[in-house]
Scaffold this active site. Structure first.
Site, PDB file in Angstrom:
ATOM      1  CB  CYS A  96      -0.926  -0.037   1.198  1.00  0.00           C
ATOM      2  SG  CYS A  96      -1.810  -1.585   1.303  1.00  0.00           S
ATOM      3  CB  VAL A  97       4.186   1.954  -0.562  1.00  0.00           C
ATOM      4  CG1 VAL A  97       4.167   1.454   0.858  1.00  0.00           C
ATOM      5  CG2 VAL A  97       4.710   0.904  -1.501  1.00  0.00           C
TER       6      VAL A  97
END
Lengths: 520, 110
Positions: free
Chosen positions: B109-110
């Site tokens: 989730c970056v």
């Protein structure tokens, strides 16, 4: 304040609508939106065939039957729709793209039509009368495109009079595709990584330790107080399970600093685990119970090995759904934890409890450079709860924000709380090759944000989900905001909290004044 | 998509991250950067070299915060900040600079 008349990225400027509009239909506009397919090794690693099976139709049809039998909700959702149309304008991807297949009912029908063909009397004998269709390669391709334009945010289900949950159907569709060898790279590669290394990033123990030590230095440089961020400490009371983005990305990492300061000030012992260094559970995105369970069991093992008494989850949307709704089923019973605390507990519940107990001191003016609004992250809002009262998942984050900030404003009522809009990157879509649908899916939220920017001068939006934070930091610049216009809720806490013994800028003056007063 | 270097084909994935990390060389970095529309200069090399050293040590790219802290030490505060990193690498220091440095893309989730 962020300017709305520029694009911080320098690309073509996108202007959100002033008011919510139902778009003109654009048939098949998003038919070519395909996330990268998983490589054979990604699929096989997590228990699926590497490539499309020769007898894929047979396997897929059997899988639909198996899922309908195993999951009664799924079958009811397939059977119950009366095509009333209440959901048609509720999906952010439809609102952003105009593609009618992004209407929730149409998205459901991609699978429902096939279910009807093979599992209902009318569909078997009179398919043309009931919209039933054969499962062909074209249908499979259509599934791949449109079930990867659903972020499983469940907004449509709020408005469906039958409560049909498209997320459940979209998860099932992905599981069926995985079971015949059609996986999505982003999700499947990541699930494999968690199994190997313990987190989505692939961050190993040595790197994690170095990162956390660096953050401890930063806090000490900033506040003069030594605040620990412990890793793998046996016998700690609390195990913190947080998204690995909190160790890596901005503004996530600022939130981690907030958790650490709160734990420090509350005087509890806590630790992070390098074995279960991930809150996110992508097993849910692909509808795979087995994978979801494998990842959840890592958390149980870490809790047992470290001998903790409590488990607290950091800011991560769907992780909290899995934790709150399924953790006990997947990996319970957690009878070895302290029964006086919720299992698991959300970091916001923890912080709010401490605020109520009066153990935390804040200087709210330290957030005065922000004018804030709050984006309810979809999985927290619609698939979980916080605290012991209905609606706690809406109130507790707002209570915490208001305890640490002076300037807070709500967005349009139709876009918050249970009606919140997805950020546009959830459900396994946070991958750059589908940026087009991600941006389109974010447009309704950008409209709501623009309204509070115009009405109240809102500059920043807070969220409690790693996906929301990354998605908005990528997408907001396209709409004229800065990438750091999205903030973590615990970043606000971190800014405002005053630690015992902390050197504050104001210290010099009051002390000086006091000394002067004494002298005179 | 693959890169061409001295008549040789260097394999890369759909997004242009090289498949075999051992294929990386300074010349290849220039080729990847060109593909990204970036001209390598001393500042960009400083970032790329830091990423590679960090990767050697930890088998992962550093957090943006860690990168910025390091750059601040070597190049000063006016360059050790997020804004400047995005000026050097418009698609993000974590993703675009990693690609040029021949490192795998950070996932999650970056």
């Amino acid at each position: 304040m962020a300017s709305l008349d520029m694009n911080a990225e320098g690309g073509p400027r996108l202007v959100p609508d002033d008011v919510f509009k139902i778009p003109k239909l654009a048939c098949d506009a998003m038919a070519d939106s395909h996330p990268y397919p998983a490589y054979p090794e990604h699929n096989m690693k997590i228990g699926f065939p590497g490539e499309l099976l020769e007898n894929w139709q047979e396997v897929a049809i059997a899988k639909i039957g198996e899922l309908a039998k195993r999951n009664r909700a799924f079958q009811v959702y397939l059977d119950a729709c009366v095509k009333c149309g209440a959901c048609t304008d509720k999906c952010h991807y439809f609102l952003g793209s105009g593609d009618p297949k992004n209407m929730p009912v149409a998205r459901q029908d991609l699978l429902r039509s096939v279910y009807r063909r093979y599992y209902t009397f009318a569909g078997k004998y009179f398919p043309w009368l009931v919209g039933a269709r054969d499962l062909t390669k074209e249908v499979l391709d259509e599934w791949y495109a449109y079930y990867h334009q659903c972020s499983q945010c469940r907004r449509c289900s709020v408005f469906c009079p039958y409560g049909i949950d498209t997320a459940e159907i979209s998860m099932a569709a992905r599981e069926i595709m995985d079971s015949v060898g059609i996986g999505q790279k982003y999700c499947n590669e990541i699930i494999g990584k968690v199994k190997d290394i313990g987190n989505n990033l692939g961050l190993q123990e040595k790197g994690l330790r170095a990162t956390l030590e660096g953050l401890e230095e930063d806090i000490e440089d900033d506040t003069g107080v030594s605040v620990r961020i412990p890793l793998d400490e046996k016998g700690a009371d609390i195990l913190l399970i947080t998204p690995s983005a909190d160790f890596f990305a901005e503004p996530h990492i600022e939130g981690l600093l907030g958790y650490a300061k709160v734990f420090h000030q509350a005087g509890v012992s806590w630790t992070i685990s390098s074995y279960a260094s991930e809150a996110a559970n992508f097993g849910m995105f692909i509808g795979s119970y087995e994978n979801m369970r494998d990842l959840a069991l890592r958390i149980r093992k870490a809790a047992e090995d470290l001998g903790v008494k409590r488990i607290v989850f950091g800011e991560c949307g769907h992780a909290w759904r899995v934790a709150y709704s399924f953790l006990n089923t997947l990996a319970g019973p957690f009878d070895f934890l302290d029964p006086n605390y919720p299992v698991p507990q959300h970091i916001l519940e923890f912080t709010w409890d401490e605020i109520q107990k009066g153990t935390l001191k804040f200087d709210k003016s330290r957030n005065d450079h922000y004018r804030l609004t709050y984006h309810d992250s979809c999985n927290v809002a619609r698939a979980s709860r916080m605290g012991d009262k209905p609606g706690g998942q809406f109130e507790i984050p707002r209570n915490v924000i208001k305890a640490v900030c002076n300037n807070y404003f709500e967005m349009d009522r139709d876009t918050i709380k249970e009606s919140t809009l997805c950020c546009g990157g959830g459900g396994g879509l946070l991958t750059d090759e589908v940026m087009d649908i991600r941006v389109k899916g974010a447009t309704p939220r950008m409209t709501a944000l623009k309204q509070v920017t115009q009405d109240h001068g809102v500059t920043h939006m807070a969220a409690i989900c790693a996906i929301c934070k990354t998605q908005f930091s990528k997408v907001m610049p396209k709409f004229g905001y800065e990438m750091d216009s999205i903030v973590s809720v615990h970043q606000l806490v971190s800014n405002a909290i005053i630690l015992d013994g902390q050197e504050t800028e104001e210290d010099a003056d009051p002390v000086g004044e006091a000394a002067a007063a004494e002298v005179s | 998509m693959n890169y061409q270097l001295d008549g040789q084909e260097v394999p890369a994935d759909e997004e242009g991250y090289i498949t075999n990390l051992s294929d990386w060389s300074k010349d290849l970095a220039e080729v990847i950067a060109k593909e990204e529309g970036i001209e390598m200069d001393d500042e960009r090399w400083e970032v790329v070299n830091f990423l590679r050293d960090y990767y050697d040590e930890y088998q992962i790219a550093p957090a943006v915060r860690v990168l910025i802290k390091a750059i601040k030490k070597t190049m000063g505060p006016e360059k050790g900040n997020n804004k400047y990193m995005y000026e050097l690498f418009p698609y993000g220091p974590a993703k675009q600079a990693c690609k040029i440095a021949g490192l795998p893309k950070p996932t999650g989730c970056v």
